[in-house]
Each structure stands twice: as C-alpha cells, then as structure tokens.
Design a protein around this motif. Sequence first.
Motif, PDB file in Angstrom:
ATOM      1  N   LEU A  93       0.834  -1.198   0.000  1.00 46.37           N
ATOM      2  CA  LEU A  93       0.000   0.000   0.000  1.00 46.37           C
ATOM      3  C   LEU A  93       0.867   1.246   0.000  1.00 46.37           C
ATOM      4  CD1 LEU A  93      -2.993   0.910   0.258  1.00 46.37           C
ATOM      5  CD2 LEU A  93      -2.562   1.091   2.708  1.00 46.37           C
TER       6      LEU A  93
ATOM      7  N   ARG B 154      -2.340  -1.470   7.295  1.00 43.50           N
ATOM      8  CA  ARG B 154      -3.184  -1.304   6.104  1.00 43.50           C
ATOM      9  C   ARG B 154      -4.604  -0.878   6.470  1.00 43.50           C
ATOM     10  NH1 ARG B 154      -3.910  -2.976   0.682  1.00 43.50           N
ATOM     11  NH2 ARG B 154      -1.794  -3.797   0.625  1.00 43.50           N
TER      12      ARG B 154
ATOM     13  N   GLU C  64      -2.055   0.682  -4.846  1.00 42.34           N
ATOM     14  CA  GLU C  64      -1.429  -0.619  -4.665  1.00 42.34           C
ATOM     15  C   GLU C  64      -0.184  -0.647  -5.527  1.00 42.34           C
ATOM     16  OE1 GLU C  64      -2.132  -3.119  -2.637  1.00 42.34           O
ATOM     17  OE2 GLU C  64      -4.045  -2.363  -1.888  1.00 42.34           O
TER      18      GLU C  64
END
Length: 69
Positions: free
Chosen positions: A3, A47, A66
């Motif tokens: 991420l 996350r 991503e």
Amino acid sequence: MSLHVVFEPGKCQGYANCLIEAPEVWDFDEDANSAVLLQADPPDVLRGKAEAAARCCPAKAITLEERAG
C-alpha cells in the motif's frame, strides 16, 4: 502488493480524522492546520488503519495506491 499513501496537502482542511484513525501513519501540524504524512508506505499491519484514514477524510486529500513489491 504493498500500500502507498498519496497525500495532497493543498486539499487538507485540518479535520485531523486521519490522525485519529491512524496515528502511526499521520501527525498534525497545528501551525499549518494540516496533516503530516509520516509513512507513505506503511507496513501491512497498518493497512486497515491507513484505509480508514483515507475513507474518513472529508476533503478527499488522501488516496491509496497498490504497488507491486
């Protein structure tokens, strides 16, 4: 996939919702009345918190990407 947090400080309106949701990822500059991104590439364990911070930003100053690797 990892991420990556993208922050647009010019959009920040100083609500600090991101800091409330993810204090490990965000700080707040009271003089500038703006969030400060501490971790643009937070570990997987953060996350969920990073996603929550992006969702709750009323100014839509936070987006997530991503990235491979």
